[in-house]
Design a protein around this motif. Structure first.
Motif, PDB file in Angstrom:
ATOM      1  N   UNK A 146      79.037 -43.059  12.637  1.00 43.40           N
ATOM      2  CA  UNK A 146      78.145 -43.863  11.794  1.00 43.40           C
ATOM      3  C   UNK A 146      78.490 -45.342  11.861  1.00 43.40           C
ATOM      4  N   UNK A 147      79.782 -45.651  12.003  1.00 41.69           N
ATOM      5  CA  UNK A 147      80.177 -47.053  12.079  1.00 41.69           C
ATOM      6  C   UNK A 147      79.778 -47.659  13.422  1.00 41.69           C
ATOM      7  N   UNK A 148      79.896 -46.882  14.494  1.00 39.65           N
ATOM      8  CA  UNK A 148      79.420 -47.378  15.796  1.00 39.65           C
ATOM      9  C   UNK A 148      77.920 -47.672  15.733  1.00 39.65           C
ATOM     10  N   UNK A 149      77.172 -46.788  15.093  1.00 37.81           N
ATOM     11  CA  UNK A 149      75.727 -46.992  14.989  1.00 37.81           C
ATOM     12  C   UNK A 149      75.411 -48.241  14.172  1.00 37.81           C
ATOM     13  N   UNK A 150      76.146 -48.441  13.088  1.00 38.23           N
ATOM     14  CA  UNK A 150      75.908 -49.610  12.239  1.00 38.23           C
ATOM     15  C   UNK A 150      76.261 -50.900  12.970  1.00 38.23           C
ATOM     16  N   UNK A 151      77.355 -50.875  13.726  1.00 35.25           N
ATOM     17  CA  UNK A 151      77.749 -52.055  14.492  1.00 35.25           C
ATOM     18  C   UNK A 151      76.701 -52.373  15.552  1.00 35.25           C
ATOM     19  N   UNK A 152      76.208 -51.342  16.217  1.00 34.92           N
ATOM     20  CA  UNK A 152      75.165 -51.540  17.224  1.00 34.92           C
ATOM     21  C   UNK A 152      73.913 -52.136  16.601  1.00 34.92           C
ATOM     22  N   UNK A 153      73.645 -51.765  15.340  1.00 32.56           N
ATOM     23  CA  UNK A 153      72.458 -52.264  14.643  1.00 32.56           C
ATOM     24  C   UNK A 153      72.643 -53.665  14.076  1.00 32.56           C
ATOM     25  N   UNK A 154      73.873 -54.199  14.182  1.00 31.60           N
ATOM     26  CA  UNK A 154      74.114 -55.569  13.748  1.00 31.60           C
ATOM     27  C   UNK A 154      74.588 -55.724  12.321  1.00 31.60           C
ATOM     28  N   UNK A 155      75.237 -54.701  11.761  1.00 32.12           N
ATOM     29  CA  UNK A 155      75.736 -54.794  10.388  1.00 32.12           C
ATOM     30  C   UNK A 155      76.643 -56.026  10.248  1.00 32.12           C
ATOM     31  N   UNK A 156      76.462 -56.817   9.173  1.00 33.34           N
ATOM     32  CA  UNK A 156      77.199 -58.083   9.073  1.00 33.34           C
ATOM     33  C   UNK A 156      78.609 -57.965   8.516  1.00 33.34           C
TER      34      UNK A 156
END
Length: 288
Positions: free
Chosen positions: A183-193
């Motif tokens: 889930x964290x990889x997905x969030x990072x890929x999505x640009x989580x700040x």
């Protein structure tokens, strides 16, 4: 910025009550504290919250010359800070149960509009942990579920509550990659700040007996280098017993900064806040 101002930008402090205490205002001015966290006990109504946020900005701008991050834990469901005259949206697990990711988007938009309207500019949500341990007293319905892919789509810890103990997770890196990190990889890929760390021991990854928040191996090596995250790294509160009882809050604050945490939270206790600010400033001035 001088050293004192730079350290102040990396600290996030809270205070009791619905108005700014004189002691807290003095601390902000002395140590140039740049950021504030609000809890339910700081809030009576939306109009009062708006006045409080305006007062916080006036205080911090006067002390630092810069706008403050005003942070809050407004996840929805069981973790809500907004008052009776606001709309508190359902929690993450309830949203995931609808099977429609667009509901998570809608809930986030509703929350963001309300927070922005009263002057809160940094929401510490959502929880991206996978609910992989049914005995965990901290996560539960705060998670989007027990399936890593579902949590990743809707947005992922330990059977000990880090507020009162020091949890330990014995998973290997391969095991974390197969579940918790999806889930964290997905969030990072999505640009989580921004991403917040937890006070958990991972002995198979960090052998030096320090929790993730104080580990450069995890904060820098894993989060920055392996996962490629380039946003803000936040700590969980350093007054929690996982840090205060085992390492000391002020020492933990310094070590978290050394590990690569950008914004370190000391959410309560004026004495520990002052001690932490002084320790971080001394460490920075000494070059350590």
């Amino acid at each position: 910025m001088d050293i004192r101002e730079k350290i102040g930008q990396r600290l996030v402090f809270g205070f009791p009550g619905t108005t700014i205490p004189a002691e807290f205002a003095a601390l902000v001015r002395e140590y140039k504290i740049g950021n504030v966290i609000l809890f339910r006990y700081n809030i009576e109504s939306l109009p009062q919250l708006a006045r409080l946020c305006a007062d916080i900005q006036e205080l911090v701008r006067g002390a630092t010359g810069r706008d403050a991050f005003i942070t809050i834990d407004q996840e929805g469901g069981m973790v809500t800070r907004l008052p009776w005259d606001a709309v508190n949206v359902p929690g993450s697990m309830a949203l995931a149960a609808t099977g429609k990711p667009e509901n998570a988007v809608l809930a986030a938009e509703i929350t963001a509009r309300q927070l922005r309207g009263v002057g809160v500019n940094f929401n510490l949500a959502p929880d991206l942990d996978v609910n992989s341990n049914p005995m965990n007293p901290v996560i539960g319905v705060r998670s989007f579920g027990d399936d890593p892919q579902s949590v990743a789509l809707f947005g992922a810890k330990a059977a000990v509550d880090s507020h009162i103990g020091l949890p330990r997770i014995g998973k290997t890196m391969d095991e974390l990659e197969a579940c918790e990190l999806i889930s964290f990889r997905a969030a990072i890929k999505a640009g989580i700040p921004a991403i917040m760390s937890s006070h958990i021991l991972f002995p198979n990854i960090e052998p030096n007996g320090v929790p993730a928040t104080m580990s450069r191996t995890i904060m820098h090596g894993l989060l920055r280098e392996t996962l490629g995250f380039d946003g803000l790294i936040l700590s969980d509160c350093m007054v929690m017993d996982a840090i205060r009882r085992h390492y000391g809050t002020a020492h933990g604050v310094v070590e978290a900064m050394r590990a690569g945490v950008d914004m370190v939270f000391v959410s309560s206790n004026a004495d520990l806040q002052r001690e932490s600010a002084a320790a971080a400033l001394a460490a920075a001035e000494s070059g350590s």
